[in-house]
Design a protein around this motif. Structure first.
Motif, PDB file in Angstrom:
ATOM      1  N   LEU A 164       0.828  -1.206   0.000  1.00  0.00           N
ATOM      2  CA  LEU A 164       0.000   0.000   0.000  1.00  0.00           C
ATOM      3  C   LEU A 164       0.863   1.257   0.000  1.00  0.00           C
ATOM      4  N   ALA A 165       1.923   1.246   0.784  1.00  0.00           N
ATOM      5  CA  ALA A 165       2.799   2.418   0.836  1.00  0.00           C
ATOM      6  C   ALA A 165       3.474   2.661  -0.507  1.00  0.00           C
ATOM      7  N   ALA A 166       3.864   1.591  -1.203  1.00  0.00           N
ATOM      8  CA  ALA A 166       4.508   1.752  -2.508  1.00  0.00           C
ATOM      9  C   ALA A 166       3.538   2.332  -3.530  1.00  0.00           C
ATOM     10  N   VAL A 167       2.280   1.890  -3.504  1.00  0.00           N
ATOM     11  CA  VAL A 167       1.282   2.445  -4.425  1.00  0.00           C
ATOM     12  C   VAL A 167       1.030   3.916  -4.121  1.00  0.00           C
ATOM     13  N   LEU A 168       0.909   4.251  -2.846  1.00  0.00           N
ATOM     14  CA  LEU A 168       0.696   5.649  -2.470  1.00  0.00           C
ATOM     15  C   LEU A 168       1.896   6.510  -2.863  1.00  0.00           C
ATOM     16  N   LEU A 169       3.084   5.954  -2.790  1.00  0.00           N
ATOM     17  CA  LEU A 169       4.267   6.702  -3.212  1.00  0.00           C
ATOM     18  C   LEU A 169       4.213   6.999  -4.710  1.00  0.00           C
ATOM     19  N   ALA A 170       3.774   6.018  -5.507  1.00  0.00           N
ATOM     20  CA  ALA A 170       3.657   6.246  -6.946  1.00  0.00           C
ATOM     21  C   ALA A 170       2.618   7.328  -7.242  1.00  0.00           C
ATOM     22  N   LEU A 171       1.494   7.300  -6.543  1.00  0.00           N
ATOM     23  CA  LEU A 171       0.468   8.336  -6.735  1.00  0.00           C
ATOM     24  C   LEU A 171       0.976   9.702  -6.280  1.00  0.00           C
ATOM     25  N   ALA A 172       1.696   9.729  -5.157  1.00  0.00           N
ATOM     26  CA  ALA A 172       2.225  11.001  -4.669  1.00  0.00           C
ATOM     27  C   ALA A 172       3.241  11.591  -5.639  1.00  0.00           C
TER      28      ALA A 172
END
Length: 314
Positions: A270-278
């Protein structure tokens, strides 16, 4: 003289009125949404966090954790010794089985500069804190063969140099029954002759770790030593060889780590996906400044569970 009329000026064509084209509907902006590059970035972030976290967790941070656990274990054992409540068997003063990881002895090997707190149990998680006492064997100083296991390389590698011990050298352990002294018989590996079993009423100690290159073990290494101090009385032992889990055997993994691994792994994903979106919304550097510490922390948590799934002696 005749006058001629001037030719009329040329008629300028009237331009046709221009009609503006209908406004086009904006298509999807390439900077919006999680595109293929974002997906690849998320995947690479996960892999990088896992690899870096595992290397750091077993290596430098593992060494620091081991040093901390050794000091906290020593403080707890010293308090038990002062109170007269240090364990001398498989149960505590209330008759309850000792918890995995409880300090039970202090191992001192002057020749190697080794001073380690021995804990109850030999699972991979316990051996991250230091050497462990196999629960189905007698406590150090008692009749029979006591078994201590420790890591060769990871988490401080407390048993990384026990193969340097030589016959007739001595080492000692402090337990709830006093100081127990042992004399080394020999160092052996798989396939080497096994020494004759101790006589009834006598004590022996076997120190076990992995053999071979660091983090790439090829077998096990054992140090046999005979008890030369007074044999201590032993209480009843409710646990036998069939009562302990497979995770406490030689070169075993700890399957109880799977649950925590799945949960921490979901957090890392989840953190990796949020990093890509950020990265899409904020920009590259802003996203990395916020996301990298979070990914590293989650990577360490996941790596710690992965380390418990590795053989317990490396």
């Amino acid at each position: 003289m005749t006058l001629t009329a001037a030719p009329p000026p040329p008629v300028q064509p009237v331009p046709a009125p221009t009609v503006p084209p209908p406004p086009s509907r904006p298509g999807p902006s390439p900077s919006r949404g999680l595109d293929a590059a974002g997906v690849y970035g998320a995947a690479l972030s996960i892999v990088a966090a896992l690899v870096l976290g595992l290397l750091v967790d077993i290596g430098p941070i593992g060494d620091l954790r081991h040093a901390r656990d050794r000091e906290t274990g020593y403080a707890a054992l010293r308090l038990d010794l002062a109170d007269g409540t240090a364990p001398v068997g498989q149960t505590d003063t209330n008759g309850t089985l000792l918890q995995l990881g409880r300090p039970v002895a202090l191992l001192r090997v002057p020749q190697l500069g080794l001073r380690e707190v021995v804990r109850e149990g030999t699972t991979s998680g316990v051996l991250e804190q230091g050497p462990g006492h196999r629960r189905d064997t007698p406590m150090p100083g008692q009749a029979g063969t006591s078994v201590l296991m420790g890591r060769q390389s990871g988490f401080g590698g407390p048993f990384g140099h026990i193969g340097e011990l030589r016959p007739a050298e001595t080492f000692s352990l402090v337990t709830g029954q006093g100081t127990q002294t042992y004399r080394v018989l020999d160092v052996r590996r798989a396939g080497d002759p096994v020494p004759v079993a101790p006589a009834p009423g006598k004590g022996r100690m076997v120190l076990i770790t992995a053999s071979g290159p660091a983090f790439m073990p090829t077998g096990t290494l054992m140090v046999d030593a005979d008890l030369i101090s007074t044999v201590r009385p032993a209480p009843n032992r409710p646990l036998g060889a069939d009562s302990i889990s497979r995770a406490e055997g030689l070169m075993r993994t700890d399957p109880s780590a799977w649950t925590a691994l799945v949960l921490w792994g979901e957090g890392l994903l989840l953190a990796a996906v949020l990093l890509a979106l950020a990265r899409v919304r904020w920009g590259r550097w802003q996203a990395w400044i916020v996301g990298v510490p979070v990914l590293l922390a989650l990577g360490l948590a996941v790596s710690d569970q992965v380390a418990r799934l590795l053989p317990n002696l490396i």
